[in-house]
Design an enzyme around this catalytic site. Structure first.
Site, short mmCIF file in Angstrom:
data_model
loop_
_atom_site.label_atom_id
_atom_site.label_comp_id
_atom_site.label_asym_id
_atom_site.label_seq_id
_atom_site.Cartn_x
_atom_site.Cartn_y
_atom_site.Cartn_z
N SER A 181 0.83 -1.20 0.00
CA SER A 181 0.00 0.00 0.00
C SER A 181 0.87 1.25 0.00
CB SER A 181 -0.96 -0.07 1.20
OG SER A 181 -2.02 0.83 1.04
N ASP B 65 -9.05 -4.22 -6.00
CA ASP B 65 -8.54 -3.67 -4.75
C ASP B 65 -9.27 -2.36 -4.47
OD1 ASP B 65 -7.01 -2.25 -2.79
OD2 ASP B 65 -5.21 -3.36 -3.35
N HIS C 259 -7.54 -5.87 -0.56
CA HIS C 259 -6.42 -4.93 -0.60
C HIS C 259 -5.11 -5.69 -0.44
CE1 HIS C 259 -4.09 -1.39 -0.23
NE2 HIS C 259 -3.96 -1.40 1.08
#
Length: 533
Positions: free
Chosen positions: A249, A475, A503
């Site tokens: 991320s 995602d 995610h």
């Protein structure tokens, strides 16, 4: 954005009661829910204490680096490792407070490692996302979620807290009671009105002022470029000539910035759940809103096929029901047993959190069922988990403060009411259920004590080693388009696609993804072009 996780996953709740983008990170719904399950198991079976023999402290020998004289004391420091956390080892490194003026002061960076179980290839530094996610806690509590057994066999798995975060020299703003007000209080008035904007502006200024007072000089230096320079320092003092790195991320942005600053020091970098470095603040918010909306539709399609689903009709019908529910709590909040009121922003947080991981969708069903019956309890449980608020009302980390502080220096912001209203209209058009509640996010950072002058743009990292970018097609927090963009921007970027939900993909999707990532990190094998798992 992230803990696998992510005011927004990769990006930001810009004010207490305005939402903006969402942080991303690996401290996801699944991580928290596994912890809940563990608590239940201990309640049933009792607590077992394991005896771990004390280990002799070990040291790391730094690699010789040609750096400026005022940086030499930092690059030549020797780390002393001490036993901690059930067989792991912990250490503290020193870094310059201000990389442009290294002699002006220093900060501490907290490290934890699990040493390689087999023949060591080197260190693998791991970042779970955020910004503001604790890599220290990630490896301490969830090393088997961060990495699989193959990587643990070949690497010292190293978690670290970036500057401003957690166990490192940290951003400090509010106590728990003040944080409750900042995160959960409901702004009176009509969303987007002059009075509503003025109140949120006041809240944001108060928060920023408290951060400046309680954090001190560090607050001006928690930007990602400074964190990337810290990352190079950690590489060197760990004794690695090249950086091996697994970033989730927001951690993908940290890794990309590192590669751009130090292309010749890149070893094998995996960036999973990518941010697009070229995206503006509003671009991030808009694409995230669309991503969460897409994930919500995927959840509803699954829910409608199950017994006990609180929705009926088509996916479009169910989306309309959720939209009406949000509008209802916006008008008439539901009071929780602890006195907090469930408004639309907190309900959006409760909706978004389980969307990070499809295995948590059942909790979303439970939450919708209870809210429709007039109960706020489950919604607050999910929102509290997102914010890492504990059952006793304290907060488990400083992720909210760090998230704000880092994002406010990493993007530029525009809180002109006319601009924000135009953007709100665009968000409502492109993501009609979630979008209206991710608007007006610039208020917080536009009123931050330090003004960002960063201009976002593509990162090519010219001259770097191959970099593997992993993207998940649905995602919600770091949408797939960002992975495609980043892989295309990088001079030596390579895209691995996971076709699925949730995610991030590594170590939570399938053996195809794990095998490709493991082969890249261990052997340097680049997946064939266009590889999809």
């Amino acid at each position: 954005m992230t803990t696998r996780h992510g005011h927004s996953d990769a990006r930001g709740r810009s004010a207490a009661r305005t939402t903006g983008s969402r942080r991303g990170g690996r401290r996801s719904a699944r991580t928290a829910l596994v912890a809940v399950a563990a608590i239940v198991a201990l309640t049933l079976t009792g607590c077992v204490t394991w005896f771990i023999p004390p280990k002799t402290a070990q040291t790391s020998t730094p690699v010789a680096e040609q750096v400026a004289a005022d940086l030499q004391p930092f690059y030549s420091q020797v780390l002393t490792w001490k036993s901690c956390a059930s067989g792991k080892q912990c250490a503290t490194a020193k870094a310059p407070l201000d990389w442009k003026n290294p002699s002006s002061g220093e900060i501490e960076l907290a490290l934890i490692r699990q040493t390689a179980k087999g023949t060591k290839q080197g260190s693998l530094l791991v970042n779970p996302g955020g910004p503001g996610g604790s890599g220290y806690d990630f490896v301490r509590d969830s090393v088997d979620y961060a990495t699989d057994s193959t990587l643990q066999q070949h690497f010292d798995v190293v978690g670290f807290d970036p500057r401003g975060v957690g166990h490192s020299t940290a951003v400090k703003c509010y106590d728990a009671k003040q944080m409750d007000g900042y995160l959960y209080d409901i702004t009176p008035g009509t969303r987007g009105s002059d009075a509503w904007i003025a109140e949120n502006t006041s809240v944001s200024k108060d928060f920023g002022s408290a951060c400046a007072t309680n954090t001190g000089a560090l607050l001006e230096h928690v930007d990602t470029v400074s964190a990337a320079r810290d990352l190079d320092l950690l590489r060197a003092v760990l004794g690695d000539k090249k950086l091996n790195y697994l970033g989730y991320s927001y951690g993908t942005y940290l890794g990309a910035v590192y590669a751009d600053l130090y292309p010749g020091k890149t070893g094998r970098l995996v960036l999973d759940g990518a941010l697009d470095p070229a995206a503006s603040n509003f671009d991030v918010t808009k694409v995230q809103a669309q991503g969460f909306e897409s994930a919500l539709r995927a959840y509803l399609k699954d829910c409608l096929a199950q017994k006990g689903c609180p929705f009926s009709g088509s996916v479009d019908d169910a989306m309309k029901t959720i939209s009406d529910l949000l509008a209802s709590v916006e008008r008439s909040p539901i009071r929780n047993s602890d006195g907090r009121e469930l408004g639309a922003n907190t309900l959006v947080t409760a909706i978004i959190y389980p969307l990070y991981d499809a295995t948590a969708w059942s909790y979303l069903t439970d939450m919708f069922t209870s809210v429709m019956k007039g109960s706020a309890s489950t919604a607050f449980t999910l929102a509290d988990a997102y914010n890492n608020r504990q059952s006793d009302g304290t907060y488990g980390d400083n992720s909210t403060e760090a998230f704000m502080a880092i994002n406010c220096l990493d993007y530029t912001y525009d809180a002109d009411p006319a601009t924000m209203r135009a953007q709100a209209a665009e968000l409502s058009k492109d993501a009609p259920v979630i979008g209206p509640y991710m608007s007006y996010g610039d208020i917080g950072c536009a009123n931050w004590p330090y003004t960002s002058t960063v201009e976002r743009g593509p990162i090519a990292a010219k001259g770097s080693a191959p970099i593997l970018v992993v993207g998940t097609t649905n995602d919600p927090a770091t949408p797939y388009v960002w992975a495609k963009n980043l892989a295309g921007e990088l001079e030596n970027g390579h895209l691995l696609t996971y076709k699925g939900e949730g995610h991030t993909a590594y170590n939570k999707s399938n053996s195809c993804v794990n095998g490709a990532v493991d082969d890249f990190l261990v052997k340097g094998t680049i997946p064939e072009a266009g590889k999809t798992c």
